[in-house]
Design a protein around this motif. Structure first.
Motif, PDB file in Angstrom:
ATOM      1  N   PHE A 117      11.295  -8.696 -24.633  1.00 44.90           N
ATOM      2  CA  PHE A 117      10.720  -7.715 -25.556  1.00 44.90           C
ATOM      3  C   PHE A 117       9.704  -8.410 -26.467  1.00 44.90           C
ATOM      4  O   PHE A 117      10.046  -9.330 -27.213  1.00 44.90           O
ATOM      5  CB  PHE A 117      11.822  -7.052 -26.381  1.00 44.90           C
ATOM      6  CG  PHE A 117      12.967  -6.535 -25.530  1.00 44.90           C
ATOM      7  CD1 PHE A 117      12.707  -5.919 -24.304  1.00 44.90           C
ATOM      8  CD2 PHE A 117      14.280  -6.681 -25.939  1.00 44.90           C
ATOM      9  CE1 PHE A 117      13.750  -5.452 -23.512  1.00 44.90           C
ATOM     10  CE2 PHE A 117      15.324  -6.216 -25.154  1.00 44.90           C
ATOM     11  CZ  PHE A 117      15.061  -5.603 -23.941  1.00 44.90           C
TER      12      PHE A 117
ATOM     13  N   ARG B  96       6.622  -1.506 -25.716  1.00 39.51           N
ATOM     14  CA  ARG B  96       7.296  -0.479 -26.498  1.00 39.51           C
ATOM     15  C   ARG B  96       6.373   0.726 -26.684  1.00 39.51           C
ATOM     16  O   ARG B  96       5.156   0.620 -26.477  1.00 39.51           O
ATOM     17  CB  ARG B  96       7.746  -1.055 -27.853  1.00 39.51           C
ATOM     18  CG  ARG B  96       8.913  -2.016 -27.711  1.00 39.51           C
ATOM     19  CD  ARG B  96       9.540  -2.364 -29.042  1.00 39.51           C
ATOM     20  NE  ARG B  96       8.704  -3.191 -29.901  1.00 39.51           N
ATOM     21  CZ  ARG B  96       8.548  -4.497 -29.779  1.00 39.51           C
ATOM     22  NH1 ARG B  96       9.128  -5.159 -28.778  1.00 39.51           N
ATOM     23  NH2 ARG B  96       7.806  -5.174 -30.636  1.00 39.51           N
TER      24      ARG B  96
ATOM     25  N   ARG C 201      10.241   7.501 -33.446  1.00 34.89           N
ATOM     26  CA  ARG C 201      11.269   6.742 -32.715  1.00 34.89           C
ATOM     27  C   ARG C 201      12.071   5.851 -33.650  1.00 34.89           C
ATOM     28  O   ARG C 201      11.639   5.483 -34.743  1.00 34.89           O
ATOM     29  CB  ARG C 201      10.641   5.912 -31.606  1.00 34.89           C
ATOM     30  CG  ARG C 201       9.845   4.701 -32.061  1.00 34.89           C
ATOM     31  CD  ARG C 201       9.428   3.865 -30.854  1.00 34.89           C
ATOM     32  NE  ARG C 201       8.526   2.775 -31.211  1.00 34.89           N
ATOM     33  CZ  ARG C 201       8.939   1.574 -31.597  1.00 34.89           C
ATOM     34  NH1 ARG C 201      10.225   1.318 -31.698  1.00 34.89           N
ATOM     35  NH2 ARG C 201       8.054   0.623 -31.882  1.00 34.89           N
TER      36      ARG C 201
ATOM     37  N   ASP D 170      16.766   3.795 -30.217  1.00 37.93           N
ATOM     38  CA  ASP D 170      16.316   4.555 -29.043  1.00 37.93           C
ATOM     39  C   ASP D 170      15.962   3.629 -27.874  1.00 37.93           C
ATOM     40  O   ASP D 170      15.942   4.060 -26.717  1.00 37.93           O
ATOM     41  CB  ASP D 170      15.079   5.398 -29.382  1.00 37.93           C
ATOM     42  CG  ASP D 170      15.364   6.505 -30.383  1.00 37.93           C
ATOM     43  OD1 ASP D 170      16.509   6.995 -30.407  1.00 37.93           O
ATOM     44  OD2 ASP D 170      14.451   6.855 -31.152  1.00 37.93           O
ATOM     45  N   TRP D 171      15.659   2.373 -28.161  1.00 38.98           N
ATOM     46  CA  TRP D 171      15.138   1.456 -27.153  1.00 38.98           C
ATOM     47  C   TRP D 171      16.109   1.170 -26.004  1.00 38.98           C
ATOM     48  O   TRP D 171      15.689   1.117 -24.835  1.00 38.98           O
ATOM     49  CB  TRP D 171      14.699   0.158 -27.826  1.00 38.98           C
ATOM     50  CG  TRP D 171      14.095  -0.867 -26.926  1.00 38.98           C
ATOM     51  CD1 TRP D 171      14.566  -2.112 -26.657  1.00 38.98           C
ATOM     52  CD2 TRP D 171      12.876  -0.754 -26.173  1.00 38.98           C
ATOM     53  NE1 TRP D 171      13.728  -2.791 -25.799  1.00 38.98           N
ATOM     54  CE2 TRP D 171      12.683  -1.967 -25.492  1.00 38.98           C
ATOM     55  CE3 TRP D 171      11.931   0.254 -26.015  1.00 38.98           C
ATOM     56  CZ2 TRP D 171      11.591  -2.208 -24.652  1.00 38.98           C
ATOM     57  CZ3 TRP D 171      10.839   0.028 -25.183  1.00 38.98           C
ATOM     58  CH2 TRP D 171      10.674  -1.186 -24.521  1.00 38.98           C
TER      59      TRP D 171
ATOM     60  N   ASP E 249      15.647   3.322 -22.934  1.00 40.75           N
ATOM     61  CA  ASP E 249      14.467   3.005 -22.119  1.00 40.75           C
ATOM     62  C   ASP E 249      14.737   1.778 -21.249  1.00 40.75           C
ATOM     63  O   ASP E 249      14.350   1.726 -20.078  1.00 40.75           O
ATOM     64  CB  ASP E 249      13.257   2.733 -23.015  1.00 40.75           C
ATOM     65  CG  ASP E 249      12.688   3.992 -23.655  1.00 40.75           C
ATOM     66  OD1 ASP E 249      13.214   5.093 -23.388  1.00 40.75           O
ATOM     67  OD2 ASP E 249      11.715   3.865 -24.434  1.00 40.75           O
TER      68      ASP E 249
ATOM     69  N   TYR F 132      15.341  -5.662 -31.070  1.00 39.77           N
ATOM     70  CA  TYR F 132      15.536  -4.843 -29.868  1.00 39.77           C
ATOM     71  C   TYR F 132      16.480  -5.533 -28.888  1.00 39.77           C
ATOM     72  O   TYR F 132      17.234  -4.867 -28.169  1.00 39.77           O
ATOM     73  CB  TYR F 132      14.178  -4.532 -29.231  1.00 39.77           C
ATOM     74  CG  TYR F 132      13.324  -3.657 -30.116  1.00 39.77           C
ATOM     75  CD1 TYR F 132      13.384  -2.263 -30.018  1.00 39.77           C
ATOM     76  CD2 TYR F 132      12.485  -4.209 -31.085  1.00 39.77           C
ATOM     77  CE1 TYR F 132      12.627  -1.462 -30.856  1.00 39.77           C
ATOM     78  CE2 TYR F 132      11.731  -3.413 -31.928  1.00 39.77           C
ATOM     79  CZ  TYR F 132      11.800  -2.038 -31.815  1.00 39.77           C
ATOM     80  OH  TYR F 132      11.062  -1.235 -32.661  1.00 39.77           O
TER      81      TYR F 132
ATOM     82  N   CYS G 153      20.102  -3.949 -27.778  1.00 36.39           N
ATOM     83  CA  CYS G 153      20.525  -3.805 -26.378  1.00 36.39           C
ATOM     84  C   CYS G 153      21.852  -4.499 -26.122  1.00 36.39           C
ATOM     85  O   CYS G 153      22.713  -3.965 -25.413  1.00 36.39           O
ATOM     86  CB  CYS G 153      19.450  -4.359 -25.443  1.00 36.39           C
ATOM     87  SG  CYS G 153      17.978  -3.311 -25.326  1.00 36.39           S
TER      88      CYS G 153
ATOM     89  N   ASP H  26       5.845   0.298 -35.185  1.00 36.07           N
ATOM     90  CA  ASP H  26       6.772  -0.798 -34.926  1.00 36.07           C
ATOM     91  C   ASP H  26       7.207  -1.474 -36.233  1.00 36.07           C
ATOM     92  O   ASP H  26       8.393  -1.747 -36.446  1.00 36.07           O
ATOM     93  CB  ASP H  26       6.091  -1.825 -34.020  1.00 36.07           C
ATOM     94  CG  ASP H  26       7.040  -2.491 -33.038  1.00 36.07           C
ATOM     95  OD1 ASP H  26       8.059  -1.875 -32.671  1.00 36.07           O
ATOM     96  OD2 ASP H  26       6.761  -3.625 -32.638  1.00 36.07           O
TER      97      ASP H  26
END
Length: 279
Positions: free
Chosen positions: A30, A59, A71, A75-76, A79, A103, A107, A208
């Protein structure tokens, strides 16, 4: 380097690069802010020699990925899961650089059955921790404090132009960063990844950094996979206390501080970190 894109379940486009060895151990990377899916292109051959295959998505609002107004950081992972499904990846490591660091933590928290390990490289921590603001690069801190997505876009357009053409790193850089940028090929690659981040204008970057300033709406204390926080002690953009704090939030996380590295030169250590994570 292979450049590709996919259509997400909600119809948005997610663009990504695929570098390293076809069939190699999978890692999702990322990017920082404002950079893009092109960050690791200079290390394509090194990653291939290491037997790694790294997928790097833009992103929303960056590069060729569709914007997603309003966003959230959390939410990442959806995706990422959709990308992993497309690629046929059951388990994978994640690495987040700079603004991409949170990010990777998100995750590892929210995709516990799929993320096998996580690396945070010169990563921003949860900005609700008050000491996190001390020593952050001045303009980035100012943009984070704007707080509103539309106002942040206006702030960026005024300073950098609607297309981001007036953006520059600014500030002082570590000697290791200057040495990296003294290499013509590396300088060209960095110019390319930053330029690609502004393909759709400054909106992706403004959003961002706005998202970056908000509280983490997930609990890193739930992470049960290996996490390494890698940071250069000469970093002039994001202080090492960010990595220390993130490591404190994650049970069993390790911190790896490199005395000479700055904010840019630490990127060259991503391949080795990724190899350690998949091992």
């Amino acid at each position: 380097m292979r450049d590709d894109s996919m259509t997400l379940p909600n119809g948005r486009t997610l663009a990504y690069t695929d570098v390293g060895a076809p069939g190699g151990a999978p890692v999702l990377y990322f990017h920082g802010a404002p950079t893009s899916r092109l960050d690791l292109v200079p290390w394509d051959n090194e990653l291939a020699r290491m037997g790694l295959r790294v997928f790097s998505p833009d992103r929303p609002g960056y590069g060729r990925s569709t914007p997603l107004p309003g966003r959230r950081l959390e939410d990442w992972p959806a995706d990422v899961a959709a990308l992993a499904d497309r690629l046929g990846l059951e388990r994978f490591a994640v690495v987040g650089y700079s603004s991409g660091g949170p990010y990777a933590v998100a995750c590892a928290t929210m995709l516990p059955g799929r993320v096998a390990a996580a690396g945070v490289v010169a990563g921003v921590t949860d900005m609700t921790w008050a000491p996190a603001w001390e020593g952050v690069e001045k303009r980035e801190a100012e943009l984070m404090r704007v707080g509103d997505e539309r106002a942040a876009v206006a702030w960026c357009e005024e300073r950098y132009g609607p297309d981001g053409a007036r953006f520059s790193g600014g500030g002082e850089w570590a000697d290791a960063d200057l040495a990296l940028m003294g290499d013509p090929e590396m300088a060209a690659s960095m110019t390319e990844t930053v330029g690609e981040s502004f393909r759709q204008g400054v909106g992706g970057y403004a959003q961002d950094i706005t998202v970056q300033a908000r509280p983490w709406a997930f609990d890193p204390g739930r992470i049960r996979v290996p996490v390494v926080a890698l940071h250069g002690e000469a970093d002039t953009v994001i202080p090492t206390v960010h990595s220390r704090h993130t490591a404190d939030l994650v049970p069993g996380a390790k911190i790896d501080l490199r005395p000479v590295d700055g904010h840019l030169s630490i990127l060259a250590r991503v391949p080795r970190l990724a190899l350690d994570l998949v091992a």
